[in-house]
Motif scaffolding. Structure first.
Motif, short mmCIF file in Angstrom:
data_model
loop_
_atom_site.label_atom_id
_atom_site.label_comp_id
_atom_site.label_asym_id
_atom_site.label_seq_id
_atom_site.Cartn_x
_atom_site.Cartn_y
_atom_site.Cartn_z
N VAL A 19 0.84 -1.20 0.00
CA VAL A 19 0.00 0.00 0.00
C VAL A 19 0.88 1.25 0.00
O VAL A 19 0.64 2.20 -0.77
CB VAL A 19 -0.95 0.00 1.21
N ILE A 20 1.88 1.29 0.86
CA ILE A 20 2.77 2.45 0.93
C ILE A 20 3.50 2.63 -0.39
O ILE A 20 3.69 3.76 -0.88
CB ILE A 20 3.77 2.29 2.09
N LEU A 21 3.91 1.53 -1.01
CA LEU A 21 4.61 1.60 -2.28
C LEU A 21 3.74 2.24 -3.35
O LEU A 21 4.22 3.08 -4.14
CB LEU A 21 5.02 0.19 -2.72
N MET A 22 2.46 1.88 -3.40
CA MET A 22 1.56 2.48 -4.38
C MET A 22 1.43 3.98 -4.15
O MET A 22 1.40 4.77 -5.11
CB MET A 22 0.19 1.81 -4.30
N VAL A 23 1.33 4.40 -2.89
CA VAL A 23 1.22 5.82 -2.59
C VAL A 23 2.47 6.57 -3.06
O VAL A 23 2.39 7.61 -3.74
CB VAL A 23 1.00 6.05 -1.08
N LEU A 24 3.64 6.05 -2.72
CA LEU A 24 4.90 6.71 -3.06
C LEU A 24 5.10 6.76 -4.58
O LEU A 24 5.56 7.77 -5.13
CB LEU A 24 6.07 5.99 -2.40
N MET A 25 4.76 5.66 -5.27
CA MET A 25 4.89 5.65 -6.72
C MET A 25 4.01 6.73 -7.35
O MET A 25 4.44 7.47 -8.24
CB MET A 25 4.49 4.27 -7.26
N ALA A 45 13.43 6.52 -9.79
CA ALA A 45 14.23 7.53 -9.08
C ALA A 45 15.27 8.15 -10.01
O ALA A 45 15.46 9.38 -10.02
CB ALA A 45 14.92 6.91 -7.86
N VAL A 46 15.95 7.30 -10.80
CA VAL A 46 16.96 7.81 -11.73
C VAL A 46 16.30 8.72 -12.78
O VAL A 46 16.83 9.78 -13.14
CB VAL A 46 17.69 6.65 -12.41
N ALA A 47 15.13 8.30 -13.28
CA ALA A 47 14.43 9.11 -14.28
C ALA A 47 14.02 10.46 -13.73
O ALA A 47 14.17 11.50 -14.40
CB ALA A 47 13.20 8.35 -14.79
N MET A 48 13.50 10.49 -12.49
CA MET A 48 13.10 11.76 -11.89
C MET A 48 14.32 12.64 -11.63
O MET A 48 14.25 13.87 -11.80
CB MET A 48 12.33 11.52 -10.60
N PHE A 49 15.44 12.04 -11.24
CA PHE A 49 16.66 12.82 -11.08
C PHE A 49 17.09 13.40 -12.43
O PHE A 49 17.49 14.58 -12.52
CB PHE A 49 17.79 11.96 -10.52
N ALA A 109 10.66 14.33 -5.90
CA ALA A 109 10.05 13.11 -6.43
C ALA A 109 11.06 11.97 -6.50
O ALA A 109 10.73 10.82 -6.20
CB ALA A 109 9.45 13.37 -7.82
N ALA A 110 12.30 12.28 -6.88
CA ALA A 110 13.35 11.26 -6.91
C ALA A 110 13.63 10.73 -5.52
O ALA A 110 13.85 9.52 -5.32
CB ALA A 110 14.63 11.85 -7.52
N GLY A 111 13.60 11.62 -4.53
CA GLY A 111 13.79 11.18 -3.14
C GLY A 111 12.67 10.27 -2.68
O GLY A 111 12.91 9.26 -2.00
N VAL A 112 11.44 10.61 -3.05
CA VAL A 112 10.29 9.76 -2.71
C VAL A 112 10.45 8.39 -3.36
O VAL A 112 10.20 7.35 -2.72
CB VAL A 112 8.98 10.44 -3.17
N ALA A 113 10.86 8.36 -4.62
CA ALA A 113 11.05 7.08 -5.32
C ALA A 113 12.17 6.27 -4.68
O ALA A 113 12.10 5.03 -4.63
CB ALA A 113 11.35 7.33 -6.80
#
Length: 535
Positions: free
Chosen positions: A290-296, A361-365, A506-510
């Motif tokens: 559940v947490i993973l879905m929220v963070l994604m 994460a890499v993509a958002m960075f 966003a990268a940090g969240v990922a």
């Protein structure tokens, strides 16, 4: 009654579906999939198609930055809050009726948005869209679960998941075509004929199914507490740039949200038929899912909110061109979904999910390094990497969450999975919007003065800041060309600094999501009764 007792006494799963349809159109498994896919496509598409229309809606209706956020937030928040309740409505009254009511309501609300002449009406009808959309999603899963035999359900759920992924990713492209060649209203009007098709096919094909020992009561207080908590939290985050993060009003709403969350958790342990049985979260893998879905969703949907402004207002692209620039994202999500499903089947969910969030994460960075001169190739690389990273999370989340839930609560678990994505989308837009607003407010005055531009009054600073937050250069009419170029340069550079910081967040969240993904595992119920979602 304790949460464990509630879990133990929850309604049992219905009997396994028949291995073949009884004959004719009604209840045919693959025709049922086709019918519900039309409705599901409408809901998933609307989650992102509006992103392309937002700049045009803002200009046409004179909306503020916060108003534009609420066009997205209102939809996602209503959808998220109502999903689990809607699932219980389907269990009690039948999934066919719930689905058809959702189709009609969603289409009517869409038409009303297209005819709206004020931003307040647009936001209000978007909330209604979300509420009716919430009726569609759990009902669609319930109909598939009850119609398909166990050995074919995985295939059906794979198609269902690809429809959602393709619709979510394809929204910006379809939105771009409609906004550029028709109008922003057409983004919503298109749902009316689609809704008619979904209604007719549903009425002819869908067979009603109702769970045995269906619930006889609703957790009204739980619904109210959860709704109040989510509203106050998102409202505080959106208004914080205007009020200030240290302002008493900001913390008042945050405090109310936290209090409502605590009261909700306590109440759910006492009510006979809770909205969300707290006992579910004793499973670490389920909670992690559940947490993973929220963070994604925070990273993906929150970041996507600014990409449209970047492409249209900074690069000057048309809505269609900006949608086409996102084609690598769309394509990789579609191509990556079956590959992710194969990897999860062979390796289990942990490695593919963690790997997917690493790519995200890499993509958002990488997206945080974009500037006003970035070319198509560079943008395409980061967008494609983002799509490839998101695919395993989209495909694997249902297995992780539902598979680790007790069989008799797998429908609630499926609702949690969908709710988590919608809540994450709302929070992502709000949190990253707040980051953008704060950065622009901080940098613009200094950048403006450093460029040698005439000083602004306090009122002009506020107006310029609001424009720059969406990548618009606040060039007054009849401004000399040289001054206009300086203002445009300052505005775009300031916007890019805000977007860069938002993408880094966003990268940090990922990155956090990578470690959460390591806590997931395939559940004991993952291969039972069709191996995925049970309503």
């Amino acid at each position: 009654m304790t949460s464990q007792t509630a879990v133990d006494k929850a309604p049992q799963s219905p009997e396994p579906p028949p291995s073949a349809p009884s004959g004719g159109l009604r209840g045919h498994p693959w025709l049922t999939l086709f019918s519900v896919a039309i409705g599901v496509m409408m809901v998933a598409l609307d989650g992102t198609i509006v992103a392309i229309a937002n700049p045009v809606i803002r200009d046409d209706l004179g909306a503020t930055f916060a108003d534009v956020q609420w066009i997205t937030n209102g939809y996602f928040l209503a959808l998220a809050v109502a999903l689990i309740t809607a699932g219980k409505l389907g269990d009690r009254f039948g999934h066919r009726q719930t689905f058809l009511v959702g189709v009609v309501g969603f289409a009517v609300a869409s038409g009303a948005i297209g005819m709206s002449k004020s931003i307040a009406l647009v936001i209000g009808f978007r909330v209604l869209q979300g509420l009716f959309g919430a009726l569609l999603m759990p009902a669609a899963l319930g109909l598939l679960r009850a119609t398909f035999p166990a050995e074919k359900l995985n295939m059906a759920l794979g198609v269902w998941g690809m429809v959602i992924g393709a619709s979510t990713a394809g929204g910006p492209i379809i939105g771009g075509v409609l906004v550029e060649h028709v109008s922003w209203q057409s983004v919503f009007f298109i749902n009316v004929p689609v809704g008619v098709v979904a209604l007719v096919t549903g009425a002819l094909i869908l067979k009603n199914h109702r769970a045995e020992n269906a619930p006889r009561s609703f957790d009204i207080l739980g619904i109210l507490l959860l709704s109040a908590a989510m509203f106050c939290l998102v409202w505080a985050i959106i208004k914080a740039p205007e009020w200030g993060w240290g302002d008493g009003m900001t913390w008042l709403f945050i405090g109310i949200a936290l209090a409502c969350f605590v009261l909700f958790a306590v109440w759910e342990t006492k009510v006979a038929e809770p909205l969300v049985p707290v006992g579910l979260f004793r499973s670490v893998p389920l909670s992690a899912g559940v947490i993973l879905m929220v963070l994604m969703a925070v990273a993906f949907l929150g970041g996507l909110f600014f990409v449209t402004f970047y492409l249209q207002n900074v690069h000057g692209m048309s809505p269609v061109d900006s949608g086409l620039r996102l084609l690598p994202l769309t394509g990789m999500m579609i191509v990556g979904s079956p590959l992710a499903g194969l990897a999860i089947t062979k390796l289990g969910p942990r490695i593919p999910l963690a790997g997917g969030m690493v790519l995200t994460a890499v993509a958002m960075f990488g997206m945080s390094t974009l500037d006003t001169e970035t070319g198509t190739v560079t943008m395409s690389i980061w967008f494609a990497m983002l799509g490839l990273g998101l695919a395993p999370v989209m495909v694997g989340a249902t297995e992780v969450i539902v598979g680790n839930a007790p069989m008799e609560l797998s429908g609630v678990a499926g609702g949690l999975q969908q709710s988590a994505m919608q809540i994450g989308g709302s929070l992502g837009t709000a949190v990253l919007g707040a980051v953008m607003a704060s950065k622009v407010s901080s940098d613009l005055p200094g950048n403006w003065t450093g460029a040698g531009l005439p000083p602004l009054t306090d009122e002009q600073v506020g107006q310029a800041t609001e424009a720059v937050q969406v990548g618009v250069a606040p060039v007054p009419p009849n401004t000399p060309a040289a001054i206009g170029e300086k203002i445009t340069s300052v505005a775009h550079e300031t916007f890019m600094s805000g977007m860069g910081l938002a993408c880094l967040v966003a990268a940090g969240v990922a990155t956090v999501a990578v470690f959460v993904a390591l806590l997931t595992k395939r559940g004991d119920n993952a291969d039972a009764a069709g191996g995925g979602v049970h309503i």
